[in-house]
Design a protein around this motif. Sequence first.
Motif, PDB file in Angstrom:
ATOM      1  N   VAL A 224      79.638  49.948  46.834  1.00  9.75           N
ATOM      2  CA  VAL A 224      78.537  49.006  46.677  1.00  9.75           C
ATOM      3  C   VAL A 224      78.926  47.786  47.509  1.00  9.75           C
ATOM      4  CG1 VAL A 224      77.193  47.595  45.067  1.00  9.75           C
ATOM      5  CG2 VAL A 224      78.038  49.867  44.367  1.00  9.75           C
ATOM      6  N   ARG A 225      78.227  47.583  48.612  1.00 16.11           N
ATOM      7  CA  ARG A 225      78.583  46.501  49.530  1.00 16.11           C
ATOM      8  C   ARG A 225      77.765  45.252  49.243  1.00 16.11           C
ATOM      9  NH1 ARG A 225      80.285  48.407  55.385  1.00 16.11           N
ATOM     10  NH2 ARG A 225      79.287  50.411  55.434  1.00 16.11           N
ATOM     11  N   GLY A 226      78.279  44.121  49.743  1.00 17.96           N
ATOM     12  CA  GLY A 226      77.580  42.850  49.582  1.00 17.96           C
ATOM     13  C   GLY A 226      78.166  42.050  48.443  1.00 17.96           C
ATOM     14  N   GLY A 227      77.410  41.087  47.969  1.00 16.57           N
ATOM     15  CA  GLY A 227      77.865  40.188  46.911  1.00 16.57           C
ATOM     16  C   GLY A 227      77.731  40.789  45.526  1.00 16.57           C
TER      17      GLY A 227
ATOM     18  N   ALA B 111      83.492  44.996  31.522  1.00 19.56           N
ATOM     19  CA  ALA B 111      82.362  45.346  30.657  1.00 19.56           C
ATOM     20  C   ALA B 111      81.192  44.403  30.866  1.00 19.56           C
ATOM     21  CB  ALA B 111      82.804  45.334  29.191  1.00 19.56           C
ATOM     22  N   GLU B 112      81.473  43.144  31.128  1.00 22.22           N
ATOM     23  CA  GLU B 112      80.445  42.127  31.400  1.00 22.22           C
ATOM     24  C   GLU B 112      80.798  41.446  32.719  1.00 22.22           C
ATOM     25  OE1 GLU B 112      77.701  41.513  29.648  1.00 22.22           O
ATOM     26  OE2 GLU B 112      78.221  43.020  28.137  1.00 22.22           O
ATOM     27  N   PRO B 113      80.382  42.019  33.852  1.00 21.73           N
ATOM     28  CA  PRO B 113      80.748  41.426  35.144  1.00 21.73           C
ATOM     29  C   PRO B 113      80.134  40.048  35.330  1.00 21.73           C
ATOM     30  CG  PRO B 113      79.237  43.270  35.427  1.00 21.73           C
ATOM     31  CD  PRO B 113      79.566  43.199  33.983  1.00 21.73           C
ATOM     32  N   GLY B 114      80.906  39.192  36.019  1.00 20.98           N
ATOM     33  CA  GLY B 114      80.446  37.832  36.259  1.00 20.98           C
ATOM     34  C   GLY B 114      80.773  37.376  37.666  1.00 20.98           C
ATOM     35  N   PRO B 115      80.374  36.161  38.012  1.00 20.05           N
ATOM     36  CA  PRO B 115      80.531  35.669  39.385  1.00 20.05           C
ATOM     37  C   PRO B 115      81.975  35.494  39.836  1.00 20.05           C
ATOM     38  CG  PRO B 115      79.720  33.940  37.931  1.00 20.05           C
ATOM     39  CD  PRO B 115      79.723  35.198  37.140  1.00 20.05           C
ATOM     40  N   ASP B 116      82.932  35.440  38.933  1.00 25.41           N
ATOM     41  CA  ASP B 116      84.332  35.268  39.310  1.00 25.41           C
ATOM     42  C   ASP B 116      85.072  36.591  39.505  1.00 25.41           C
ATOM     43  OD1 ASP B 116      84.075  32.504  39.263  1.00 25.41           O
ATOM     44  OD2 ASP B 116      84.590  32.397  37.122  1.00 25.41           O
ATOM     45  N   ASP B 117      84.426  37.711  39.207  1.00 19.98           N
ATOM     46  CA  ASP B 117      85.075  39.008  39.365  1.00 19.98           C
ATOM     47  C   ASP B 117      85.235  39.350  40.839  1.00 19.98           C
ATOM     48  OD1 ASP B 117      85.515  39.783  36.642  1.00 19.98           O
ATOM     49  OD2 ASP B 117      83.349  40.027  36.469  1.00 19.98           O
TER      50      ASP B 117
ATOM     51  N   VAL C 240      83.986  45.723  45.777  1.00 12.18           N
ATOM     52  CA  VAL C 240      85.147  44.881  46.046  1.00 12.18           C
ATOM     53  C   VAL C 240      84.659  43.640  46.777  1.00 12.18           C
ATOM     54  CG1 VAL C 240      87.373  44.726  47.221  1.00 12.18           C
ATOM     55  CG2 VAL C 240      86.657  46.893  46.216  1.00 12.18           C
ATOM     56  N   ASP C 241      85.037  42.464  46.287  1.00 13.99           N
ATOM     57  CA  ASP C 241      84.681  41.210  46.939  1.00 13.99           C
ATOM     58  C   ASP C 241      85.265  41.188  48.353  1.00 13.99           C
ATOM     59  OD1 ASP C 241      85.402  38.253  47.661  1.00 13.99           O
ATOM     60  OD2 ASP C 241      83.871  38.102  46.098  1.00 13.99           O
ATOM     61  N   GLU C 242      84.458  40.820  49.315  1.00 19.10           N
ATOM     62  CA  GLU C 242      84.906  40.795  50.719  1.00 19.10           C
ATOM     63  C   GLU C 242      86.148  39.933  50.915  1.00 19.10           C
ATOM     64  OE1 GLU C 242      83.736  42.537  53.376  1.00 19.10           O
ATOM     65  OE2 GLU C 242      82.357  43.572  52.036  1.00 19.10           O
TER      66      GLU C 242
END
Length: 171
Positions: free
Chosen positions: A101-104, A128-134, A156-158
């Motif tokens: 899954v690419r992108g943000g 279990a609860e993904p957030g902006p810092d993951d 994976v975060d770029e």
Amino acid sequence: MTIGARYGELFQMSYITRDLDAAMDHCREHLGITEFHTTDAEMELMSFGQMRPLKVRAAMANVGRNQFEIIQPVAGAIEIYTDEVDLDAHILNYHHIAIAVRGGIDNWLALLAEVRASGDEFAYLFPAEPGPDDKLCFCYVDTRKRLGHYTEYLWVDEGIKPIPAMPDLDA
């Protein structure tokens, strides 16, 4: 995007084994796959709706834009690796594919919504609860009734690439 359209980002075939070292030796001897990155992973994840521990040993070999993964289940929520798999029959047992899954993080959240709308169950969901810092998120979706195997999605975060868990998809 539809679930089917995501198959364009297929990057991994994954196998289950009873003995990771013997499975890597088998791959070296019979497949010519020689360069593995190994890890011992322990985590808490959502497994079929319940928070549970999981411990596995894993080896990944990146071959171009594809990856060959071997997982040895060790403890915890390992049923998805061991149910319906005869680990004594073969050193390698096919288990799942993985789709990038690419992108943000917003793309990851969109994927989760698509899976929920599909009616398939999350066999694993981390976090279990993904957030902006993951920085890394994955799920295994129980697609066995429709496809005969599990489907993993990995984001994976770029900012933390390159990592052994993800080949260069643009290679």
